[in-house]
Design a protein around this motif. Sequence first.
Motif, short mmCIF file in Angstrom:
data_model
loop_
_atom_site.label_atom_id
_atom_site.label_comp_id
_atom_site.label_asym_id
_atom_site.label_seq_id
_atom_site.Cartn_x
_atom_site.Cartn_y
_atom_site.Cartn_z
N ASP A 76 26.90 0.82 -0.40
CA ASP A 76 28.35 0.70 -0.49
C ASP A 76 28.87 0.50 0.93
N GLN A 77 30.18 0.65 1.13
CA GLN A 77 30.76 0.37 2.44
C GLN A 77 30.36 1.39 3.49
N THR A 78 29.93 2.57 3.07
CA THR A 78 29.59 3.62 4.03
C THR A 78 28.10 3.89 4.15
N VAL A 79 27.30 3.36 3.24
CA VAL A 79 25.86 3.62 3.24
C VAL A 79 25.10 2.30 3.09
N THR A 80 24.13 2.08 4.00
CA THR A 80 23.22 0.95 3.85
C THR A 80 21.79 1.50 3.85
N GLY A 81 20.84 0.65 3.57
CA GLY A 81 19.46 1.13 3.54
C GLY A 81 18.49 -0.02 3.58
N ALA A 82 17.21 0.32 3.42
CA ALA A 82 16.17 -0.70 3.42
C ALA A 82 15.00 -0.23 2.58
N ASP A 123 0.83 -1.21 0.00
CA ASP A 123 0.00 0.00 0.00
C ASP A 123 0.87 1.26 0.00
N GLU A 124 1.94 1.23 0.77
CA GLU A 124 2.88 2.35 0.78
C GLU A 124 4.29 1.80 0.86
N VAL A 125 5.25 2.55 0.30
CA VAL A 125 6.65 2.11 0.27
C VAL A 125 7.54 3.29 0.60
N SER A 126 8.63 3.00 1.29
CA SER A 126 9.64 4.03 1.55
C SER A 126 11.03 3.42 1.41
N VAL A 127 12.01 4.29 1.33
CA VAL A 127 13.41 3.85 1.27
C VAL A 127 14.17 4.54 2.39
N THR A 128 14.72 3.74 3.28
CA THR A 128 15.57 4.25 4.37
C THR A 128 17.03 4.17 3.95
N LEU A 129 17.78 5.23 4.21
CA LEU A 129 19.22 5.21 4.02
C LEU A 129 19.89 5.54 5.34
N ILE A 130 21.01 4.87 5.60
CA ILE A 130 21.78 5.16 6.81
C ILE A 130 23.20 5.51 6.40
N PRO A 131 23.45 6.79 6.12
CA PRO A 131 24.83 7.24 5.91
C PRO A 131 25.45 7.52 7.28
N GLY A 132 26.59 8.17 7.30
CA GLY A 132 27.28 8.41 8.56
C GLY A 132 26.51 9.25 9.55
N LYS A 133 25.60 10.11 9.09
CA LYS A 133 24.90 11.03 9.99
C LYS A 133 23.64 10.44 10.59
N GLY A 134 23.33 9.20 10.33
CA GLY A 134 22.13 8.59 10.89
C GLY A 134 21.06 8.35 9.85
N PRO A 135 20.00 7.61 10.24
CA PRO A 135 18.98 7.19 9.26
C PRO A 135 18.11 8.35 8.79
N ARG A 136 17.64 8.22 7.55
CA ARG A 136 16.68 9.18 7.00
C ARG A 136 15.85 8.46 5.95
N THR A 137 14.64 8.93 5.76
CA THR A 137 13.79 8.41 4.70
C THR A 137 14.07 9.22 3.45
N PRO A 195 11.60 -2.42 12.37
CA PRO A 195 11.96 -3.31 11.25
C PRO A 195 12.82 -2.66 10.19
N CYS A 196 12.55 -1.39 9.85
CA CYS A 196 13.34 -0.76 8.78
C CYS A 196 14.78 -0.54 9.23
N LEU A 197 14.98 -0.20 10.50
CA LEU A 197 16.34 -0.01 11.01
C LEU A 197 17.08 -1.34 11.10
N GLU A 198 16.39 -2.38 11.53
CA GLU A 198 17.03 -3.70 11.61
C GLU A 198 17.44 -4.19 10.22
N ALA A 199 16.53 -4.02 9.26
CA ALA A 199 16.83 -4.45 7.90
C ALA A 199 17.99 -3.65 7.31
N ALA A 200 17.99 -2.35 7.58
CA ALA A 200 19.03 -1.49 7.02
C ALA A 200 20.40 -1.78 7.63
N THR A 201 20.45 -2.04 8.92
CA THR A 201 21.74 -2.25 9.58
C THR A 201 22.28 -3.66 9.35
N THR A 202 21.38 -4.62 9.14
CA THR A 202 21.83 -6.01 8.95
C THR A 202 21.77 -6.44 7.49
#
Length: 237
Positions: free
Chosen positions: A126-132, A45-59, A81-88
Amino acid sequence: MIDQEPLDPTEAFAELGRIKLNETDLDHVLGRIAELAKRTIPGADEVSVTLIPGKGPRTAAFTGELALALDERQYEIGAGPCLEAATTTATVSIPDLTREERWPDYRSLALDSGVHSALSVGLPVDQTVTGALNIYATKPDAFDDDAALMAQTFSGYAAVALANAHLYDVTATLAQHMQAAMESRAVIEQAKGIIMGDRHCTADEAFKILSKLSQDTNRKLRDVAEALVANAARGRG
């Protein structure tokens, strides 16, 4: 308005591969990933993309305010869930939030907002940015095994497109910085030449004079050099 009709997965994957990085930017790529995922993954129904660069998570992209609010709640409490998926970079599935015991604060907000199912799939950039990739549904048990597999497959294609866009963005920014540095060096060398001609001094002495003027006037070295070159040009005119 973006066409919200369901999209065949093959078409979605092809569209991700057709993105021309020299004709768009990272934000557009992120937005397109979210839009295509909503149309491709059954039950979304809805979708978002989380990114976690060095400064912390953001949508970085979202298809609706509901997805954004649920993401931001997770960032506030530092779990979900989005933070767990992004970090792992794993897949985190919540078939029915009424039966979910993890993350009670997030669970309460989701249920109050009408969301009953959630699926987050890790996106290694990449090595410095993950997401979900975060997928929300108003129905319980909205994502069966086929939907989860589709989300994982889609995320694989999206991760490649996102990694390429991120690399292109970083490379373009670096090129811009290098160009600016070269231009700064050129104007500083011009200013040094003017000082050397006026003061009959060496290049090192001219640079010291330029640096002292920069410090005394609390202005950037390049700005001082540009002003000196401009004044000299007006004087010649």
